[in-house]
Write a protein that holds these residues in place. Structure first.
Motif, PDB file in Angstrom:
ATOM      1  N   GLY A  73       3.878 -12.979   7.193  1.00 11.35           N
ATOM      2  CA  GLY A  73       3.210 -12.580   5.960  1.00 11.35           C
ATOM      3  C   GLY A  73       3.741 -11.249   5.468  1.00 11.35           C
ATOM      4  N   ILE A  74       2.936 -10.576   4.693  1.00  7.13           N
ATOM      5  CA  ILE A  74       3.325  -9.303   4.089  1.00  7.13           C
ATOM      6  C   ILE A  74       2.331  -8.232   4.499  1.00  7.13           C
ATOM      7  CG2 ILE A  74       3.620  -8.082   1.888  1.00  7.13           C
ATOM      8  CD1 ILE A  74       4.565 -10.751   0.698  1.00  7.13           C
ATOM      9  N   LEU A  75       2.830  -7.042   4.767  1.00  2.13           N
ATOM     10  CA  LEU A  75       2.014  -5.878   5.087  1.00  2.13           C
ATOM     11  C   LEU A  75       1.919  -5.022   3.836  1.00  2.13           C
ATOM     12  CD1 LEU A  75       0.523  -4.097   7.156  1.00  2.13           C
ATOM     13  CD2 LEU A  75       2.764  -3.125   7.769  1.00  2.13           C
ATOM     14  N   ASP A  76       0.705  -4.780   3.353  1.00  2.18           N
ATOM     15  CA  ASP A  76       0.475  -3.998   2.141  1.00  2.18           C
ATOM     16  C   ASP A  76      -0.296  -2.735   2.503  1.00  2.18           C
ATOM     17  OD1 ASP A  76       0.327  -3.214  -0.514  1.00  2.18           O
ATOM     18  OD2 ASP A  76      -1.186  -4.691  -1.074  1.00  2.18           O
ATOM     19  N   LEU A  77       0.414  -1.612   2.549  1.00  2.00           N
ATOM     20  CA  LEU A  77      -0.166  -0.319   2.922  1.00  2.00           C
ATOM     21  C   LEU A  77      -0.628   0.426   1.682  1.00  2.00           C
ATOM     22  CD1 LEU A  77       2.636   0.689   5.445  1.00  2.00           C
ATOM     23  CD2 LEU A  77       0.434  -0.387   5.970  1.00  2.00           C
ATOM     24  N   PHE A  78      -1.780   1.091   1.780  1.00  3.83           N
ATOM     25  CA  PHE A  78      -2.364   1.814   0.645  1.00  3.83           C
ATOM     26  C   PHE A  78      -2.546   0.832  -0.520  1.00  3.83           C
ATOM     27  CE2 PHE A  78       0.395   4.667   3.086  1.00  3.83           C
ATOM     28  CZ  PHE A  78      -0.510   5.649   3.486  1.00  3.83           C
ATOM     29  N   SER A  79      -3.210  -0.274  -0.237  1.00  2.63           N
ATOM     30  CA  SER A  79      -3.250  -1.408  -1.162  1.00  2.63           C
ATOM     31  C   SER A  79      -4.216  -1.259  -2.331  1.00  2.63           C
ATOM     32  CB  SER A  79      -3.560  -2.690  -0.400  1.00  2.63           C
ATOM     33  OG  SER A  79      -4.801  -2.574   0.267  1.00  2.63           O
ATOM     34  N   GLY A  80      -5.087  -0.265  -2.306  1.00  2.88           N
ATOM     35  CA  GLY A  80      -5.988  -0.052  -3.440  1.00  2.88           C
ATOM     36  C   GLY A  80      -6.784  -1.292  -3.789  1.00  2.88           C
ATOM     37  N   SER A  81      -6.702  -1.728  -5.040  1.00  8.08           N
ATOM     38  CA  SER A  81      -7.459  -2.898  -5.500  1.00  8.08           C
ATOM     39  C   SER A  81      -6.776  -4.215  -5.121  1.00  8.08           C
ATOM     40  CB  SER A  81      -7.655  -2.842  -7.011  1.00  8.08           C
ATOM     41  OG  SER A  81      -6.403  -2.907  -7.657  1.00  8.08           O
ATOM     42  N   ARG A  82      -5.698  -4.137  -4.382  1.00  7.16           N
ATOM     43  CA  ARG A  82      -4.981  -5.305  -3.860  1.00  7.16           C
ATOM     44  C   ARG A  82      -4.283  -6.130  -4.934  1.00  7.16           C
ATOM     45  NH1 ARG A  82      -9.391  -6.980   0.821  1.00  7.16           N
ATOM     46  NH2 ARG A  82      -9.085  -5.073   2.000  1.00  7.16           N
ATOM     47  N   GLY A  83      -3.968  -5.505  -6.048  1.00  8.67           N
ATOM     48  CA  GLY A  83      -3.283  -6.211  -7.131  1.00  8.67           C
ATOM     49  C   GLY A  83      -1.916  -6.724  -6.709  1.00  8.67           C
ATOM     50  N   VAL A  84      -1.154  -5.907  -5.977  1.00  4.07           N
ATOM     51  CA  VAL A  84       0.168  -6.341  -5.507  1.00  4.07           C
ATOM     52  C   VAL A  84       0.006  -7.472  -4.496  1.00  4.07           C
ATOM     53  CG1 VAL A  84       2.227  -5.635  -4.216  1.00  4.07           C
ATOM     54  CG2 VAL A  84       1.306  -4.145  -6.003  1.00  4.07           C
ATOM     55  N   ALA A  85      -0.966  -7.343  -3.611  1.00  2.49           N
ATOM     56  CA  ALA A  85      -1.197  -8.384  -2.600  1.00  2.49           C
ATOM     57  C   ALA A  85      -1.525  -9.725  -3.262  1.00  2.49           C
ATOM     58  CB  ALA A  85      -2.326  -7.962  -1.660  1.00  2.49           C
ATOM     59  N   SER A 117      -0.023   0.830  15.965  1.00  2.00           N
ATOM     60  CA  SER A 117      -0.237  -0.623  16.007  1.00  2.00           C
ATOM     61  C   SER A 117       0.549  -1.327  14.913  1.00  2.00           C
ATOM     62  CB  SER A 117      -1.723  -0.949  15.836  1.00  2.00           C
ATOM     63  OG  SER A 117      -2.460  -0.469  16.915  1.00  2.00           O
ATOM     64  N   LEU A 118       0.493  -0.778  13.701  1.00  2.00           N
ATOM     65  CA  LEU A 118       1.188  -1.424  12.578  1.00  2.00           C
ATOM     66  C   LEU A 118       2.702  -1.359  12.738  1.00  2.00           C
ATOM     67  CD1 LEU A 118      -1.073  -0.258   9.628  1.00  2.00           C
ATOM     68  CD2 LEU A 118      -0.949  -2.528  10.674  1.00  2.00           C
ATOM     69  N   LEU A 119       3.215  -0.237  13.212  1.00  2.00           N
ATOM     70  CA  LEU A 119       4.661  -0.132  13.427  1.00  2.00           C
ATOM     71  C   LEU A 119       5.116  -1.108  14.515  1.00  2.00           C
ATOM     72  CD1 LEU A 119       5.137   3.738  13.155  1.00  2.00           C
ATOM     73  CD2 LEU A 119       5.829   2.003  11.478  1.00  2.00           C
ATOM     74  N   SER A 120       4.290  -1.289  15.538  1.00  2.00           N
ATOM     75  CA  SER A 120       4.613  -2.243  16.600  1.00  2.00           C
ATOM     76  C   SER A 120       4.650  -3.673  16.049  1.00  2.00           C
ATOM     77  CB  SER A 120       3.576  -2.142  17.726  1.00  2.00           C
ATOM     78  OG  SER A 120       3.804  -3.125  18.703  1.00  2.00           O
ATOM     79  N   ARG A 178       7.651   6.642   5.720  1.00  2.00           N
ATOM     80  CA  ARG A 178       9.065   6.781   6.101  1.00  2.00           C
ATOM     81  C   ARG A 178       9.354   6.019   7.394  1.00  2.00           C
ATOM     82  NH1 ARG A 178      12.142   9.887   9.464  1.00  2.00           N
ATOM     83  NH2 ARG A 178      14.246  10.355   8.744  1.00  2.00           N
ATOM     84  N   LYS A 179       8.469   6.154   8.394  1.00  2.00           N
ATOM     85  CA  LYS A 179       8.656   5.429   9.655  1.00  2.00           C
ATOM     86  C   LYS A 179       8.650   3.918   9.414  1.00  2.00           C
ATOM     87  CE  LYS A 179       6.451   8.905  12.572  1.00  2.00           C
ATOM     88  NZ  LYS A 179       5.249   9.204  13.391  1.00  2.00           N
ATOM     89  N   ALA A 180       7.714   3.453   8.595  1.00  2.00           N
ATOM     90  CA  ALA A 180       7.624   2.021   8.305  1.00  2.00           C
ATOM     91  C   ALA A 180       8.878   1.530   7.579  1.00  2.00           C
ATOM     92  CB  ALA A 180       6.366   1.725   7.487  1.00  2.00           C
ATOM     93  N   VAL A 181       9.377   2.330   6.639  1.00  2.00           N
ATOM     94  CA  VAL A 181      10.603   1.966   5.902  1.00  2.00           C
ATOM     95  C   VAL A 181      11.792   1.904   6.857  1.00  2.00           C
ATOM     96  CG1 VAL A 181      12.278   2.838   4.210  1.00  2.00           C
ATOM     97  CG2 VAL A 181       9.844   2.716   3.621  1.00  2.00           C
ATOM     98  N   LEU A 182      11.883   2.850   7.777  1.00  2.00           N
ATOM     99  CA  LEU A 182      12.984   2.836   8.742  1.00  2.00           C
ATOM    100  C   LEU A 182      12.937   1.582   9.623  1.00  2.00           C
ATOM    101  CD1 LEU A 182      13.186   6.614   9.729  1.00  2.00           C
ATOM    102  CD2 LEU A 182      14.795   5.300   8.319  1.00  2.00           C
ATOM    103  N   VAL A 183      11.736   1.157  10.008  1.00  2.00           N
ATOM    104  CA  VAL A 183      11.606  -0.086  10.775  1.00  2.00           C
ATOM    105  C   VAL A 183      12.030  -1.269   9.905  1.00  2.00           C
ATOM    106  CG1 VAL A 183       9.988  -1.671  11.913  1.00  2.00           C
ATOM    107  CG2 VAL A 183       9.815   0.790  12.313  1.00  2.00           C
ATOM    108  N   ALA A 184      11.561  -1.301   8.660  1.00  2.00           N
ATOM    109  CA  ALA A 184      11.930  -2.396   7.753  1.00  2.00           C
ATOM    110  C   ALA A 184      13.445  -2.469   7.579  1.00  2.00           C
ATOM    111  CB  ALA A 184      11.238  -2.219   6.403  1.00  2.00           C
ATOM    112  N   LEU A 185      14.088  -1.328   7.415  1.00  2.00           N
ATOM    113  CA  LEU A 185      15.548  -1.302   7.286  1.00  2.00           C
ATOM    114  C   LEU A 185      16.224  -1.793   8.566  1.00  2.00           C
ATOM    115  CD1 LEU A 185      16.061   2.104   5.430  1.00  2.00           C
ATOM    116  CD2 LEU A 185      16.655  -0.166   4.552  1.00  2.00           C
ATOM    117  N   ALA A 186      15.699  -1.362   9.715  1.00  3.70           N
ATOM    118  CA  ALA A 186      16.304  -1.734  10.999  1.00  3.70           C
ATOM    119  C   ALA A 186      16.229  -3.231  11.264  1.00  3.70           C
ATOM    120  CB  ALA A 186      15.628  -0.962  12.134  1.00  3.70           C
TER     121      ALA A 186
END
Length: 196
Positions: A73-85, A117-120, A178-186
């Motif tokens: 699935g997709i991880l949506d961080l700082f999702s607010g009203s969840r419009g993107v989700a 937990s989320l990075l793992s 930044r940590k999450a983006v680095l994992v996504a790139l890796a």
């Protein structure tokens, strides 16, 4: 109360037409390694530790469990009203796991334990995409007086105590993103960041 996952309707694609997720190139270095079925089951069990109300899933699934079994699935961080989700679900995502402190204190992305937990989970390949929209209150150029500048990108030394707290919080959020983006790139998954 844990709440329940939200089924999102309105997709113009039928189940058979839905893509498996964000489009990928033929470059295998960009495709995340998917866990073996036993690893996927472990990930599903870990995902069940989050409140059901944090999940959105497509109407073609009879339950959250079915959506989770179908794949990443997709991880949506700082999702607010969840419009993107919601847009991701309408666009073909199986499920989206949302986090925003405005929904529950258990979704506080400044929690080191939650971040770990989320990075793992992200590293384990159970997300096919990740998005983040951290609070930008201390990054705006419209703030008067400004609390950041070219010489002091992490915060000017003369800011007020209130600005300092916003700045420190913004820095901490950005460090996690930044940590999450680095994992996504890796691991080669699609990601987007809105703000700062």
């Amino acid at each position: 109360a844990r709440g329940s996952a939200q089924r999102v309707s309105g997709s113009s694609l039928t189940c058979a037409e839905k893509p498996a997720g964000p489009s990928r190139t033929n470059n295998t270095a960009q495709v995340p390694v998917r866990p073996a079925e036993s690893g996927r089951k472990d990930c599903r069990e870990l995902l069940k530790l989050f409140q059901e109300s944090q999940f959105l899933f497509g109407e073609e699934y009879s339950s959250l469990e079915m959506a989770l079994k179908d794949g990443p699935g997709i991880l949506d961080l700082f999702s607010g009203s969840r419009g993107v989700a919601k847009a991701c679900i309408r666009g073909g995502a199986r499920w989206v796991l949302c986090f925003d402190i405005s929904h529950s204190s258990s979704e506080d992305l400044l929690s080191q334990k939650l971040q770990a937990s989320l990075l793992s989970l992200l590293r384990r390949g159970f997300f096919e995409a990740m998005g983040a929209a951290p609070v930008c209150a201390s990054f705006s150029m419209a703030i008067t007086p400004p609390c950041r500048d070219k010489l002091y990108p992490t915060g000017v030394p003369w800011m007020s105590e209130k600005q300092k707290q916003k700045c420190l919080q913004g820095n901490a959020m950005l460090a996690f993103v930044r940590k999450a983006v680095l994992v996504a790139l890796a691991i080669g998954i699609v990601f987007w960041v809105e703000n700062p």
